[in-house]
Design a protein around this motif. Structure first.
Motif, PDB file in Angstrom:
ATOM      1  N   LEU A   1     -58.703 106.073 -77.827  1.00 22.84           N
ATOM      2  CA  LEU A   1     -57.075 106.153 -77.450  1.00 22.84           C
ATOM      3  C   LEU A   1     -56.831 107.108 -76.182  1.00 22.84           C
ATOM      4  N   ALA A   2     -57.481 107.907 -75.946  1.00 16.79           N
ATOM      5  CA  ALA A   2     -57.168 108.667 -74.747  1.00 16.79           C
ATOM      6  C   ALA A   2     -57.815 108.334 -73.398  1.00 16.79           C
ATOM      7  N   SER A   3     -58.555 107.273 -73.649  1.00 18.82           N
ATOM      8  CA  SER A   3     -59.504 106.801 -72.215  1.00 18.82           C
ATOM      9  C   SER A   3     -58.479 105.981 -71.328  1.00 18.82           C
ATOM     10  N   PRO A   4     -58.672 106.133 -70.039  1.00 20.10           N
ATOM     11  CA  PRO A   4     -57.836 105.397 -69.200  1.00 20.10           C
ATOM     12  C   PRO A   4     -58.214 103.806 -69.125  1.00 20.10           C
ATOM     13  N   GLU A   5     -59.143 103.444 -69.697  1.00 20.48           N
ATOM     14  CA  GLU A   5     -59.583 102.172 -69.799  1.00 20.48           C
ATOM     15  C   GLU A   5     -58.980 101.574 -71.185  1.00 20.48           C
ATOM     16  N   PHE A   6     -58.701 102.232 -72.128  1.00 19.20           N
ATOM     17  CA  PHE A   6     -57.847 101.917 -72.835  1.00 19.20           C
ATOM     18  C   PHE A   6     -56.438 101.707 -72.748  1.00 19.20           C
ATOM     19  N   GLU A   7     -55.777 102.572 -71.901  1.00 20.42           N
ATOM     20  CA  GLU A   7     -54.632 102.536 -71.740  1.00 20.42           C
ATOM     21  C   GLU A   7     -54.410 101.389 -70.677  1.00 20.42           C
ATOM     22  N   ALA A   8     -55.333 101.087 -69.659  1.00 21.56           N
ATOM     23  CA  ALA A   8     -55.087  99.955 -68.618  1.00 21.56           C
ATOM     24  C   ALA A   8     -55.264  98.711 -69.624  1.00 21.56           C
ATOM     25  N   ILE A   9     -56.019  98.466 -70.362  1.00 22.04           N
ATOM     26  CA  ILE A   9     -56.349  97.335 -71.193  1.00 22.04           C
ATOM     27  C   ILE A   9     -54.795  97.042 -71.960  1.00 22.04           C
ATOM     28  N   TRP A  10     -54.521  98.087 -72.749  1.00 19.64           N
ATOM     29  CA  TRP A  10     -53.333  98.240 -73.413  1.00 19.64           C
ATOM     30  C   TRP A  10     -51.988  97.675 -72.565  1.00 19.64           C
ATOM     31  N   GLN A  11     -51.825  98.423 -71.420  1.00 18.34           N
ATOM     32  CA  GLN A  11     -50.580  98.041 -70.439  1.00 18.34           C
ATOM     33  C   GLN A  11     -50.834  96.370 -70.158  1.00 18.34           C
ATOM     34  N   LEU A  12     -52.077  95.898 -70.117  1.00 18.23           N
ATOM     35  CA  LEU A  12     -52.159  94.509 -69.709  1.00 18.23           C
ATOM     36  C   LEU A  12     -51.751  93.625 -70.799  1.00 18.23           C
ATOM     37  N   ILE A  13     -52.400  93.899 -72.211  1.00 19.00           N
ATOM     38  CA  ILE A  13     -52.016  93.046 -73.141  1.00 19.00           C
ATOM     39  C   ILE A  13     -50.928  93.207 -74.217  1.00 19.00           C
ATOM     40  N   LYS A  14     -50.152  94.284 -74.031  1.00 20.33           N
ATOM     41  CA  LYS A  14     -49.130  94.927 -75.045  1.00 20.33           C
ATOM     42  C   LYS A  14     -48.039  93.739 -75.322  1.00 20.33           C
ATOM     43  N   SER A  15     -47.912  92.837 -74.406  1.00 17.96           N
ATOM     44  CA  SER A  15     -46.581  91.949 -74.769  1.00 17.96           C
ATOM     45  C   SER A  15     -47.333  90.559 -75.096  1.00 17.96           C
ATOM     46  N   TRP A  16     -48.645  90.519 -75.299  1.00 18.27           N
ATOM     47  CA  TRP A  16     -49.446  89.063 -75.822  1.00 18.27           C
ATOM     48  C   TRP A  16     -49.440  89.181 -77.316  1.00 18.27           C
ATOM     49  N   ASP A  17     -49.181  87.758 -77.567  1.00 22.84           N
ATOM     50  CA  ASP A  17     -49.293  87.425 -79.208  1.00 22.84           C
ATOM     51  C   ASP A  17     -50.935  86.855 -79.152  1.00 22.84           C
ATOM     52  N   VAL A  18     -51.656  87.307 -79.978  1.00 28.09           N
ATOM     53  CA  VAL A  18     -52.922  87.263 -79.997  1.00 28.09           C
ATOM     54  C   VAL A  18     -53.502  86.537 -81.358  1.00 28.09           C
ATOM     55  N   ASN A  19     -54.486  86.015 -81.109  1.00 27.01           N
ATOM     56  CA  ASN A  19     -55.127  85.174 -82.479  1.00 27.01           C
ATOM     57  C   ASN A  19     -56.577  85.456 -82.315  1.00 27.01           C
ATOM     58  N   VAL A  20     -57.120  86.135 -83.369  1.00 28.87           N
ATOM     59  CA  VAL A  20     -58.470  86.498 -83.411  1.00 28.87           C
ATOM     60  C   VAL A  20     -58.903  85.746 -84.836  1.00 28.87           C
ATOM     61  N   PRO A  21     -59.209  84.678 -84.829  1.00 27.41           N
ATOM     62  CA  PRO A  21     -59.624  83.970 -86.201  1.00 27.41           C
ATOM     63  C   PRO A  21     -60.659  84.349 -86.821  1.00 27.41           C
ATOM     64  N   THR A  22     -61.730  85.229 -86.328  1.00 24.76           N
ATOM     65  CA  THR A  22     -62.700  85.742 -87.060  1.00 24.76           C
ATOM     66  C   THR A  22     -61.963  86.989 -88.005  1.00 24.76           C
ATOM     67  N   HIS A  23     -60.997  87.602 -87.686  1.00 23.29           N
ATOM     68  CA  HIS A  23     -60.349  88.658 -88.413  1.00 23.29           C
ATOM     69  C   HIS A  23     -59.167  88.002 -89.287  1.00 23.29           C
ATOM     70  N   TYR A  24     -58.455  87.209 -88.923  1.00 21.16           N
ATOM     71  CA  TYR A  24     -57.136  86.927 -89.563  1.00 21.16           C
ATOM     72  C   TYR A  24     -56.777  85.587 -89.031  1.00 21.16           C
ATOM     73  N   GLU A  25     -55.797  85.094 -89.677  1.00 17.75           N
ATOM     74  CA  GLU A  25     -55.140  83.720 -89.479  1.00 17.75           C
ATOM     75  C   GLU A  25     -53.705  83.751 -88.519  1.00 17.75           C
ATOM     76  N   GLY A  26     -53.791  82.830 -87.706  1.00 16.74           N
ATOM     77  CA  GLY A  26     -52.437  82.834 -87.280  1.00 16.74           C
ATOM     78  C   GLY A  26     -52.220  84.133 -86.024  1.00 16.74           C
ATOM     79  N   TYR A  27     -51.307  84.176 -85.413  1.00 18.42           N
ATOM     80  CA  TYR A  27     -51.045  85.078 -84.221  1.00 18.42           C
ATOM     81  C   TYR A  27     -50.213  86.438 -84.434  1.00 18.42           C
ATOM     82  N   CYS A  28     -50.405  87.398 -83.803  1.00 17.91           N
ATOM     83  CA  CYS A  28     -49.740  88.773 -84.062  1.00 17.91           C
ATOM     84  C   CYS A  28     -49.449  89.451 -82.790  1.00 17.91           C
TER      85      CYS A  28
END
Length: 150
Positions: free
Chosen positions: A103-130
């Motif tokens: 959570l404290a890493s700059p890589e985490f923050e950079a990726i978070w800033q990129l995807i934080k507004s995305w709706d994501v679907n990871v069907p291996t973990h759950y159904e639908g988008y969140c």
């Protein structure tokens, strides 16, 4: 193509053969198929692959970086196509939790800033988008770390 490509990403459902007038079966298939799912997945993975390049995960030199970024994006795409076709999607897994260090890493923050507004679907973990969350970022970081070790 010899590699499994997942089939068409955006097939044309209402194809009008009178308008397009294909002369062969292969031409009809091409008109109906659109891009492959593998290509679509690779395109979606490109921002993460470029982030890995910016963070120094690949050899320097423009040609080398471009080739490595493309290879990384297709490795992620191949993994997605493989997971999709292997039945891995039928068993739901628990979403991983990032560590305090992650959570404290700059890589985490950079990726978070990129995807934080995305709706994501990871069907291996759950159904639908969140909405994207820290678990999604952790999965991305894990995928990048895994690609570095291969």
């Amino acid at each position: 193509m010899s590699k499994q490509d997942g089939g068409p990403a955006f097939p044309v459902a209402d194809y009008d053969h009178m308008v397009f007038q294909p002369s062969t079966v292969a031409e009809t298939k091409r008109d109906l198929s659109g891009m492959s799912l593998r290509d679509y997945f690779a395109a979606k993975a490109m921002p993460l692959a470029w982030k890995a390049a910016e963070d120094g995960y690949f050899d320097s030199g423009e040609d080398s970086i471009n080739a490595n970024v493309a290879a990384c994006a297709y490795q992620m795409a191949d993994a997605m196509v493989s997971a999709r076709s292997s039945g891995a999607m039928s068993e739901k897994m628990e979403m991983p939790n990032p560590t305090d260090e992650e959570l404290a890493s700059p890589e985490f923050e950079a990726i978070w800033q990129l995807i934080k507004s995305w709706d994501v679907n990871v069907p291996t973990h759950y159904e639908g988008y969140c909405s994207a969350n820290g678990s999604h970022v952790k999965m991305i970081l894990d995928a990048i770390a895994s690609s570095k070790s291969t």
